[in-house]
Design an enzyme around this catalytic site. Structure first.
Site, mmCIF file in Angstrom:
data_model
loop_
_atom_site.group_PDB
_atom_site.id
_atom_site.type_symbol
_atom_site.label_atom_id
_atom_site.label_comp_id
_atom_site.label_asym_id
_atom_site.label_seq_id
_atom_site.Cartn_x
_atom_site.Cartn_y
_atom_site.Cartn_z
ATOM 1 N N ARG A 94 -0.251 8.558 -10.459
ATOM 2 C CA ARG A 94 -0.326 7.382 -9.591
ATOM 3 C C ARG A 94 0.394 6.171 -10.202
ATOM 4 O O ARG A 94 1.033 5.386 -9.505
ATOM 5 C CB ARG A 94 -1.790 7.027 -9.315
ATOM 6 C CG ARG A 94 -2.509 8.043 -8.455
ATOM 7 C CD ARG A 94 -3.979 7.666 -8.304
ATOM 8 N NE ARG A 94 -4.140 6.352 -7.714
ATOM 9 C CZ ARG A 94 -4.041 6.105 -6.405
ATOM 10 N NH1 ARG A 94 -3.804 7.091 -5.566
ATOM 11 N NH2 ARG A 94 -4.185 4.886 -5.950
ATOM 12 N N ASP A 138 0.845 -1.203 0.000
ATOM 13 C CA ASP A 138 0.000 0.000 0.000
ATOM 14 C C ASP A 138 0.880 1.252 0.000
ATOM 15 O O ASP A 138 1.977 1.253 0.561
ATOM 16 C CB ASP A 138 -0.899 -0.023 1.258
ATOM 17 C CG ASP A 138 -2.090 0.918 1.122
ATOM 18 O OD1 ASP A 138 -2.285 1.497 0.034
ATOM 19 O OD2 ASP A 138 -2.812 1.090 2.110
ATOM 20 N N GLY A 139 0.365 2.293 -0.613
ATOM 21 C CA GLY A 139 1.054 3.589 -0.565
ATOM 22 C C GLY A 139 1.670 4.022 -1.883
ATOM 23 O O GLY A 139 2.378 5.042 -1.924
ATOM 24 N N HIS A 183 3.022 2.801 -8.961
ATOM 25 C CA HIS A 183 2.877 1.364 -9.193
ATOM 26 C C HIS A 183 4.125 0.810 -9.894
ATOM 27 O O HIS A 183 4.600 -0.282 -9.573
ATOM 28 C CB HIS A 183 1.631 1.073 -10.038
ATOM 29 C CG HIS A 183 0.348 1.512 -9.384
ATOM 30 N ND1 HIS A 183 0.084 1.286 -8.051
ATOM 31 C CD2 HIS A 183 -0.745 2.168 -9.878
ATOM 32 C CE1 HIS A 183 -1.130 1.780 -7.760
ATOM 33 N NE2 HIS A 183 -1.632 2.333 -8.851
ATOM 34 N N LEU A 240 11.304 -20.888 -3.805
ATOM 35 C CA LEU A 240 10.308 -19.955 -3.246
ATOM 36 C C LEU A 240 9.041 -20.031 -4.105
ATOM 37 O O LEU A 240 9.135 -20.116 -5.330
ATOM 38 C CB LEU A 240 10.846 -18.516 -3.298
ATOM 39 C CG LEU A 240 9.846 -17.414 -2.943
ATOM 40 C CD1 LEU A 240 9.655 -17.317 -1.421
ATOM 41 C CD2 LEU A 240 10.290 -16.051 -3.474
HETATM 42 C C1 FPP Z 1 -1.711 0.082 -3.357
HETATM 43 O O1 FPP Z 1 -1.297 1.406 -3.400
HETATM 44 C C2 FPP Z 1 -1.164 -0.681 -4.459
HETATM 45 C C3 FPP Z 1 -1.887 -1.350 -5.385
HETATM 46 C C4 FPP Z 1 -3.356 -1.392 -5.384
HETATM 47 C C5 FPP Z 1 -1.237 -2.045 -6.510
HETATM 48 C C6 FPP Z 1 0.008 -2.793 -6.170
HETATM 49 C C7 FPP Z 1 0.576 -3.358 -7.392
HETATM 50 C C8 FPP Z 1 1.869 -3.296 -7.735
HETATM 51 C C9 FPP Z 1 2.953 -2.708 -6.948
HETATM 52 C C10 FPP Z 1 2.257 -3.940 -9.000
HETATM 53 C C11 FPP Z 1 2.481 -5.372 -8.666
HETATM 54 C C12 FPP Z 1 3.146 -6.060 -9.717
HETATM 55 C C13 FPP Z 1 3.433 -7.375 -9.634
HETATM 56 C C14 FPP Z 1 4.230 -7.965 -10.693
HETATM 57 C C15 FPP Z 1 2.989 -8.232 -8.513
HETATM 58 P P1 FPP Z 1 -2.409 2.535 -3.569
HETATM 59 O O2 FPP Z 1 -2.566 2.800 -5.031
HETATM 60 O O3 FPP Z 1 -3.659 2.129 -2.883
HETATM 61 O O4 FPP Z 1 -1.721 3.722 -2.855
HETATM 62 P P2 FPP Z 1 -2.402 4.906 -2.010
HETATM 63 O O5 FPP Z 1 -3.135 4.248 -0.876
HETATM 64 O O6 FPP Z 1 -1.243 5.712 -1.574
HETATM 65 O O7 FPP Z 1 -3.308 5.628 -2.947
#
Ligand code: FPP
Length: 240
Positions: free
Chosen positions: A29, A16-17, A33, A127
């Site tokens: 945003r 998250d974040g 990611h 893993l």
């Molecule tokens: C939450 O941050 C993050 C997500 C919903 C997406 C996480 C996905 C990735 C990092 C890509 C993963 C890739 C692979 C290959 C597994 P948020 O957008 O909710 O952040 P915020 O709370 O600060 O708005």
């Protein structure tokens, strides 16, 4: 580096974040990611180095489908690209790659790449890297109940199981099947909730909430979380 006295078998992370990380830098945003994928790579490497056997990541919840279409598309595109880019790394390092969730909502193209990546890595045993995609804990429990009920309905000789089934047997109908329950669930970015994640499987997980935003959560943070875990006293409701 201090030795980790007790390494968890299964570490799970609510990443998250990413959005806040991007906003702090005046970026879109999606940039958060993209940087978050680097943290996925770093934590996967750290998990292998520390001897963790299962690393699971909450990458996209059923609720996340309600985000703006651009962001959903950016996230799905990122999964697709990352999988293709990391396959050789998985093969070289003995990583089994697994995607779990409501895959009926994913595109045919993404599903076929997932199938191919899972098939090619299925015998790896250093893993298991699990990505929860289009997943929610309530959905998982409901699909398990439906699958179990459908099996019993199709075979009258199993009718007695409706009353006799135990938590162990029922747990096998969850998408996690025989994957061990997470020992440790980490959530980054200072939020302190489970957000519909592994509601059944997390019954006795140790929870660790940290302020670091996911794109900044790298090897040092991962090792430090394992160190904190190794000092926890797990009693599973019993007295020691
Ligand atoms: C939450 O941050 C993050 C997500 C919903 C997406 C996480 C996905 C990735 C990092 C890509 C993963 C890739 C692979 C290959 C597994 P948020 O957008 O909710 O952040 P915020 O709370 O600060 O708005």
């Amino acid at each position: 580096m201090e030795n980790i006295a007790r390494v968890p078998v299964h570490v799970s992370i609510i990443m998250d974040g990413n959005g806040r990380w991007a906003r702090e830098r005046g970026l879109e945003r999606a940039a958060g990611h993209i940087e978050g994928v680097e943290s996925v790579r770093a934590c996967t490497e750290a998990a292998v180095e520390c001897g963790v056997k299962y690393l699971s990541l909450y990458a996209f919840s059923e609720e996340n489908w309600g985000r703006p279409e651009d962001e959903v598309n950016a996230l799905m595109g990122l999964m697709f690209k990352s999988m293709l880019a990391e396959l050789s790394n998985f093969l070289e390092n003995g990583i089994r790659f697994v995607v779990l969730g409501n895959r009926s909502r994913l595109s045919a193209e993404l599903n076929s790449t997932i199938d191919s990546c899972m098939e090619k890595t299925r015998d790896n045993d250093v893993l298991t890297l699990i990505v929860f995609l289009s997943y929610s804990g309530k959905w998982d429990i409901l699909q398990a109940a439906k699958r179990f009920a459908a099996e019993v309905a199709a075979d009258p000789s199993r009718a007695g199981e409706l009353m006799s089934i135990g938590t162990e047997e029922f747990g096998r109908y969850l998408v996690t099947g025989d994957i061990p329950d997470p020992d440790l669930i980490i959530r980054t970015s200072g939020e302190m909730r489970l957000s519909n994640y592994l509601l059944w499987q997390g019954a006795y997980s140790e929870l660790l909430f940290c302020d670091t935003l996911w794109p900044d959560f790298r090897k040092d943070e991962f090792r430090s979380a394992l160190m904190t875990y190794s000092k926890r006293d797990r009693r599973y409701g019993k007295v020691k």
